[in-house]
Every structure is written in structure tokens, then in C-alpha cells.
Design an enzyme around this catalytic site. Structure first.
Site, PDB file in Angstrom:
ATOM      1  N   TYR A 143      39.775  49.195  43.418  1.00 19.02           N
ATOM      2  CA  TYR A 143      39.004  50.396  42.473  1.00 19.02           C
ATOM      3  C   TYR A 143      39.695  51.574  42.877  1.00 19.02           C
ATOM      4  O   TYR A 143      39.248  52.395  42.113  1.00 19.02           O
ATOM      5  CB  TYR A 143      37.719  49.897  43.056  1.00 19.02           C
ATOM      6  CG  TYR A 143      37.023  49.178  42.229  1.00 19.02           C
ATOM      7  CD1 TYR A 143      37.246  47.699  42.196  1.00 19.02           C
ATOM      8  CD2 TYR A 143      35.773  49.562  41.166  1.00 19.02           C
ATOM      9  CE1 TYR A 143      36.610  46.980  41.371  1.00 19.02           C
ATOM     10  CE2 TYR A 143      35.262  48.594  40.633  1.00 19.02           C
ATOM     11  CZ  TYR A 143      35.499  47.310  40.539  1.00 19.02           C
ATOM     12  OH  TYR A 143      34.861  46.423  39.857  1.00 19.02           O
ATOM     13  N   LYS A 194      42.329  36.179  48.911  1.00 16.23           N
ATOM     14  CA  LYS A 194      43.401  35.252  48.273  1.00 16.23           C
ATOM     15  C   LYS A 194      44.756  35.560  49.075  1.00 16.23           C
ATOM     16  O   LYS A 194      45.591  36.191  48.746  1.00 16.23           O
ATOM     17  CB  LYS A 194      43.652  35.303  46.708  1.00 16.23           C
ATOM     18  CG  LYS A 194      42.819  34.576  45.969  1.00 16.23           C
ATOM     19  CD  LYS A 194      43.374  34.369  44.466  1.00 16.23           C
ATOM     20  CE  LYS A 194      44.424  33.738  44.355  1.00 16.23           C
ATOM     21  NZ  LYS A 194      44.464  32.222  44.327  1.00 16.23           N
ATOM     22  N   ASP A 227      39.257  31.890  44.262  1.00 15.06           N
ATOM     23  CA  ASP A 227      39.121  31.017  43.075  1.00 15.06           C
ATOM     24  C   ASP A 227      38.178  30.013  43.550  1.00 15.06           C
ATOM     25  O   ASP A 227      37.223  29.632  42.885  1.00 15.06           O
ATOM     26  CB  ASP A 227      40.431  30.843  42.486  1.00 15.06           C
ATOM     27  CG  ASP A 227      41.225  30.222  43.722  1.00 15.06           C
ATOM     28  OD1 ASP A 227      41.206  30.373  44.712  1.00 15.06           O
ATOM     29  OD2 ASP A 227      42.413  29.698  43.182  1.00 15.06           O
ATOM     30  N   ASP A 251      32.961  41.961  43.005  1.00 17.31           N
ATOM     31  CA  ASP A 251      32.233  42.271  41.772  1.00 17.31           C
ATOM     32  C   ASP A 251      32.480  41.111  40.826  1.00 17.31           C
ATOM     33  O   ASP A 251      31.297  40.833  40.133  1.00 17.31           O
ATOM     34  CB  ASP A 251      33.488  43.174  40.906  1.00 17.31           C
ATOM     35  CG  ASP A 251      33.158  43.751  39.407  1.00 17.31           C
ATOM     36  OD1 ASP A 251      31.749  44.078  39.473  1.00 17.31           O
ATOM     37  OD2 ASP A 251      33.600  43.623  38.554  1.00 17.31           O
ATOM     38  N   ASP A 255      28.584  38.759  40.094  1.00 16.76           N
ATOM     39  CA  ASP A 255      27.905  38.356  38.651  1.00 16.76           C
ATOM     40  C   ASP A 255      27.585  36.883  38.642  1.00 16.76           C
ATOM     41  O   ASP A 255      26.833  36.593  37.978  1.00 16.76           O
ATOM     42  CB  ASP A 255      28.964  39.013  37.565  1.00 16.76           C
ATOM     43  CG  ASP A 255      28.644  40.174  37.045  1.00 16.76           C
ATOM     44  OD1 ASP A 255      28.001  41.028  37.673  1.00 16.76           O
ATOM     45  OD2 ASP A 255      29.057  40.732  35.795  1.00 16.76           O
TER      46      ASP A 255
HETATM   47  C1  IPM Z   1      29.115  46.759  39.364  1.00 17.51           C
HETATM   48  C2  IPM Z   1      29.846  47.229  37.951  1.00 17.51           C
HETATM   49  C3  IPM Z   1      30.388  48.453  38.394  1.00 17.51           C
HETATM   50  C4  IPM Z   1      31.811  47.886  39.156  1.00 17.51           C
HETATM   51  C5  IPM Z   1      30.970  49.270  37.010  1.00 17.51           C
HETATM   52  C6  IPM Z   1      29.829  49.579  36.147  1.00 17.51           C
HETATM   53  C7  IPM Z   1      31.985  50.290  37.514  1.00 17.51           C
HETATM   54  O1  IPM Z   1      30.218  46.134  37.444  1.00 17.51           O
HETATM   55  O2  IPM Z   1      28.523  47.651  39.979  1.00 17.51           O
HETATM   56  O3  IPM Z   1      29.368  45.644  39.533  1.00 17.51           O
HETATM   57  O4  IPM Z   1      32.840  47.352  38.293  1.00 17.51           O
HETATM   58  O5  IPM Z   1      31.656  48.030  40.282  1.00 17.51           O
HETATM   59 MG    MG Z   2      30.134  44.313  38.153  1.00 16.39          MG
END
Ligand code: IPM
Ligand code: MG
Length: 370
Positions: A143, A194, A227, A251, A255
Site C-alpha cells: 500500500y 506467501k 491462498d 485487505d 472481506d
Molecule cells: C479497506 C478498504 C480500503 C483498503 C480502501 C477503501 C482504500 O478496502 O479498508 O479494507 O483497501 O484498505
Molecule cells: Mg478492503
């Protein structure tokens, strides 16, 4: 009422302002019913800041965030801003906050509320009672690391590139947070990278291995490729307690873990800096895991629970008010148990409520609790 609790509120874009507005009703309730007041300040972030100031975060708001005891963040982004230059995109505002406040530890709990176990995409037995913590390194890795860029090549084509880079201290400090969290939970850490393909992953595994040997003999620790971790999360998520991983894998895996719980609209997160030795304070930002959901913005459809749970995490980690946090969490559980559902978690036989309606019910439960 005088207060030493400085809370900077950055509602942002999309559904951010709607869910933040509902949470401020709880802040208000706490002042009235619990005599706990916060010194509130509101600011702009993301597209909302761009619209007014031409930047996704002004220097003034950045300074206010550093000065606050905690930042309560909504969400940023939306299709309206898709064509902006990269550095002006709403997300850059959030990334600047994370970097300049040095919020290296991102806690993303994924837990399944009893009342919600049916809404997961996995069968109920795999997720009921699920309670895992994804600990994501938030200020390093791909990032932020340099070099990165897009360059023109002699043949007229281009190359785009990023760097994934971690240093020993960066890995150690997130590893220590994992150890601390695992001790307060079920005592297991899974470190994810990884190392089979990436040099930064080789170092990550090496440093974590040494750290666990030196400082976490009392815990169960293991290493897993990212993975495989993705696969294991959908195969048997309850095997995990604390998953510690880098910025990019964190990230994605967070999710994935969030979806297991049945709704992204229910999950909070905390981003924490290091504790200052002299003041005992740490920079902190609290935000829901869900995004700005522009498609449902302004329709009273958003679920305010993730934002409220983010505030509850602020009470726990920034304000030393675990009892109040417990009270809020319990009120949410009870409202879910009575069958009230916003659109994102609606199921047959349940009662549909709006964003405000959900908070009316939660405030009703809070009233009963005091
Ligand atoms: C998160 C989001 C952010 C990230 C975006 C909005 C920059 O997806 O907080 O997970 O990628 O970190
Ligand atoms: Mg995210």
C-alpha cells in the site's frame, strides 16, 4: 459538560453520513443517561472534502485527527469520483490518515451473532458461534512502499509496478499485537504470508517464528500461506482465533471473513497506533468494514450496526469504557433477537426496519438497560 474525551467524527461519503448520524444519537444518549460526554468535532473526508476543498483530506483535518483521542470514521468513495487523478481519490484521504497517524494495527473482528447464523453463505454449523480476529498490518507493504509508479517504456508501452516491503521492526510490532490479542482471546495465532513466492514473505515468516519462540511460548502458533488461508476460511473458519497478516492479504482475507458472518453491514474495525510511553495514549481510528455503498446511499436502507460497533470498539480501546461497550453490544444482540432487520440482513419472517428504525430499537433496548 467538561470532557477529556476528544472524538473527531469524519462521516465521509455514501452511507457514511447516515450511519454516523445514527451513532451520534447513542453518543447523545450517553451524555443524557450515563453522564458521559464527549468533546465532539466534525470534519470532512474523502469525496465530501474534495467537493469543498479540492483535496480528500485537508491539513487541518489531518491535524485534528492527530490531536483527537479517537476518530470515528464513516466511509469514503463513490462513482462520482472515479475519474479523479489517483492522488485526489477519496480513498487517499483514508490512507493518509492511516499513514500519518501511524495506525499500524488494524483489528477486524468477524463474529457471527446468534440471531444471524442463518444468513451466512456457509451452512449454519460452520459459522454459528464464529469469533475470529483478522489483524492486518496497515501502514506498510504494497500500500505504501516505494518504488511504485507507471512509466513509459522505449517501445511506447508502459509498466506499472508496486513494491511489497516489510522490515523486521514492522513485522515484530504487528506480531506483538497479535500475541497480546491472542492472550486475551483463545490463545491461537495464525501468521499468514506467501513465503513460498515472496521475499517479504520469507522475512515475515522468519521474524514471526523468532518472535513466537521468544515471546509466545504460552500460545499455539502456526504459519499459513495466504491462498491456503483463504481456502481454510471458507472450509472451516472456526479453526482460527487470531490471523495476523500483511496489508494486502489482510485487505482480502478480512472481506472474505466478513462475508462469512452474514453481513458486511455488521462488522466494525479499529486501527491503532503504538501506545505512547509517557501519556499512555495511542492514536486510533474506528470505522465499519463496509464501504460507502453509493447504490443505497440516502435511502434509509443502510445498516448502522457496524458503525455503532465501531464506536463500541472506541469505548473499549480508546476510552477504557468496556462496561458501556458491553452494554451497547448487548443491546444490538437483543434487537437482532427480536427480529428487526435492515435490508442487507432481511430474512423471511423478520421485521424490516430503516436505518433510523434500527437505531430507535437499539436506543429502546439501551433505555431498558440503565
Ligand atoms: C479497506 C478498504 C480500503 C483498503 C480502501 C477503501 C482504500 O478496502 O479498508 O479494507 O483497501 O484498505
Ligand atoms: Mg478492503
Amino acid at each position: 459538560m467538561a470532557s477529556n474525551r476528544k472524538l473527531l467524527v469524519l462521516p465521509g461519503d455514501g452511507i457514511g453520513p447516515e450511519v454516523v448520524r445514527e451513532v451520534l444519537r447513542v453518543v447523545d444518549w450517553m451524555a443524557k443517561k450515563r453522564s458521559v460526554s464527549f468533546e465532539l468535532q466534525e470534519g470532512l473526508a474523502g469525496g465530501a472534502s474534495y467537493d469543498l476543498h479540492g483535496t480528500p483530506l485537508t491539513d487541518e483535518t489531518m491535524a485534528d485527527a492527530v490531536d483527537a483521542d479517537a476518530v470515528l470514521f464513516g466511509s469514503v468513495g463513490g462513482p462520482k469520483y472515479d475519474d479523479l487523478p489517483f492522488e485526489l481519490k477519496p480513498e487517499r484521504g483514508l490512507l493518509r490518515l492511516r499513514k500519518e497517524m501511524d495506525l499500524f494495527a488494524n483489528l477486524r473482528p468477524a463474529m457471527v451473532f446468534d440471531a444471524m447464523a442463518d444468513s451466512s453463505s456457509l451452512k449454519k454449523e460452520f459459522v454459528s458461534g464464529l469469533d475470529i480476529l483478522i489483524l492486518r498490518e496497515l501502514t506498510g507493504g504494497i500500500y505504501f512502499a516505494e518504488p511504485r509508479g507507471i512509466e513509459l517504456l522505449p517501445d511506447g508501452t508502459k509498466k506499472g509496478y508496486d513494491t511489497n516491503l516489510y522490515t523486521t521492526p514492522e513485522i515484530e510490532r504487528i506480531g506483538r499485537v497479535a500475541i497480546d490479542m491472542a492472550r486475551k482471546r483463545r490463545g491461537k495465532i495464525t501468521s499468514v504470508e506467501k513465503s513460498n513466492v515472496m521475499m517479504s514473505g520469507v522475512l515475515w515468516r522468519e521474524v514471526m517464528t523468532d518472535l513466537f519462540a521468544a515471546e509466545a511460548q504460552d500460545l499455539e502458533t502456526e504459519h499459513m500461506y495466504a491462498d491456503n488461508c483463504g481456502m481454510q476460511l471458507v472450509r472451516n473458519p472456526k479453526q482460527f482465533d487470531v490471523i495476523v497478516t500483511d496489508n494486502l492479504f489482510g485487505d482480502m482475507l478480512s472481506d472474505c471473513a466478513a462475508m462469512l458472518t452474514g453481513s458486511l453491514g455488521m462488522l466494525p474495525s479499529a486501527s491503532l497506533g503504538a501506545v505512547d510511553e509517557t501519556t499512555g495514549k495511542r492514536h486510533a481510528l474506528y470505522e465499519p468494514v463496509h464501504g460507502s455503498a453509493p447504490d443505497i446511499a440516502g435511502k434509509s436502507l443502510a445498516n448502522p450496526i457496524a458503525e455503532l460497533l465501531s464506536f463500541s470498539m472506541a469505548l473499549r480501546y480508546s476510552f477504557d469504557m468496556s462496561d458501556d461497550a458491553d452494554m451497547i453490544d448487548a443491546a444490538i444482540e437483543r434487537v437482532l433477537a427480536t427480529g428487526k432487520r435492515t435490508a442487507d440482513i432481511m430474512q423471511d419472517g423478520m421485521t424490516a426496519v430503516s436505518t433510523e428504525g434500527m437505531m430507535d430499537s437499539i436506543l429502546g433496548e439501551l433505555d431498558k438497560a440503565v
